[in-house]
Design a protein around this motif. Structure first.
Motif, mmCIF file in Angstrom:
data_model
loop_
_atom_site.group_PDB
_atom_site.id
_atom_site.type_symbol
_atom_site.label_atom_id
_atom_site.label_comp_id
_atom_site.label_asym_id
_atom_site.label_seq_id
_atom_site.Cartn_x
_atom_site.Cartn_y
_atom_site.Cartn_z
ATOM 1 N N VAL A 198 -2.704 0.272 -4.218
ATOM 2 C CA VAL A 198 -2.272 -0.984 -3.616
ATOM 3 C C VAL A 198 -1.782 -1.861 -4.752
ATOM 4 C CG1 VAL A 198 -2.963 -3.071 -2.391
ATOM 5 C CG2 VAL A 198 -3.824 -0.890 -1.647
ATOM 6 N N ALA A 246 0.859 -1.191 0.000
ATOM 7 C CA ALA A 246 0.000 0.000 0.000
ATOM 8 C C ALA A 246 0.891 1.235 0.000
ATOM 9 C CB ALA A 246 -0.915 0.009 1.220
ATOM 10 N N ILE A 264 -6.783 3.565 -4.662
ATOM 11 C CA ILE A 264 -7.381 3.782 -3.346
ATOM 12 C C ILE A 264 -7.709 5.268 -3.223
ATOM 13 C CG2 ILE A 264 -7.050 3.555 -0.848
ATOM 14 C CD1 ILE A 264 -6.990 0.897 -2.352
ATOM 15 N N ILE A 306 -3.361 -1.756 3.771
ATOM 16 C CA ILE A 306 -3.929 -0.402 3.905
ATOM 17 C C ILE A 306 -4.007 -0.013 5.376
ATOM 18 C CG2 ILE A 306 -6.013 0.984 3.586
ATOM 19 C CD1 ILE A 306 -6.426 -0.585 0.947
ATOM 20 N N LEU A 314 0.220 5.296 0.088
ATOM 21 C CA LEU A 314 -0.879 6.240 0.288
ATOM 22 C C LEU A 314 -0.376 7.583 0.800
ATOM 23 C CD1 LEU A 314 -3.042 3.596 2.114
ATOM 24 C CD2 LEU A 314 -3.407 4.391 -0.211
ATOM 25 N N TRP A 351 -8.963 5.943 1.719
ATOM 26 C CA TRP A 351 -8.735 4.686 2.439
ATOM 27 C C TRP A 351 -9.644 3.547 1.983
ATOM 28 C CZ3 TRP A 351 -4.284 5.173 4.828
ATOM 29 C CH2 TRP A 351 -3.904 6.416 5.312
#
Length: 128
Positions: free
Chosen positions: A89, A79, A106, A123, A81, A109
């Motif tokens: 991901v 993941a 993503i 995540i 982010l 979230w």
């Protein structure tokens, strides 16, 4: 003799105070007391913090065995982010004769596509 020394000290103090007033400098307190370059540095730090919110700086890797007959945790989900939970991901599933790689977007979230338990775990580990 002491009166002469005292008079000289008073005159020196008056001259020093007059010179200080003549320069127009005043004692400032709080943020006014900081030099201009400090204000500029504070603005730069604020701008860098704003830019960092979009950086993919939260990451986590989950390694696992995708198939029961294989060992070594060769499959993985990664993941990547930003602060808002936007990113990607990446998953690579390794079998005996091939490997497949998937990428899922993503946003906030969550994902529009179905996520595997390992992707969900990645995540959650990346979440600050």
């Amino acid at each position: 003799m002491d009166i002469a020394a005292l008079t000289l000290a008073v005159v020196a103090l008056a001259v020093a105070l007059g010179a200080r007033r003549g320069t127009g400098r005043r004692m400032a307190t709080g943020a006014e007391a900081l030099p201009e370059d400090v204000h500029g540095l504070r603005q730069e730090v604020a701008a860098l913090r704003a830019e960092a919110t979009d950086a993919l700086r939260h990451l986590a890797v989950v390694r696992y065995d995708a198939f029961g007959d294989m060992g070594g945790h060769l499959s993985w989900s990664l993941a990547l982010l930003d602060d808002g939970g936007d990113g990607v991901v990446l998953t690579s599933i390794h079998g005996r004769s091939e490997a497949r790689t998937y990428a899922k977007s993503i946003a906030g979230w969550t994902c529009d596509q179905q996520l595997s338990p390992e992707e969900l775990e990645a995540i959650e580990h990346a979440r600050p």
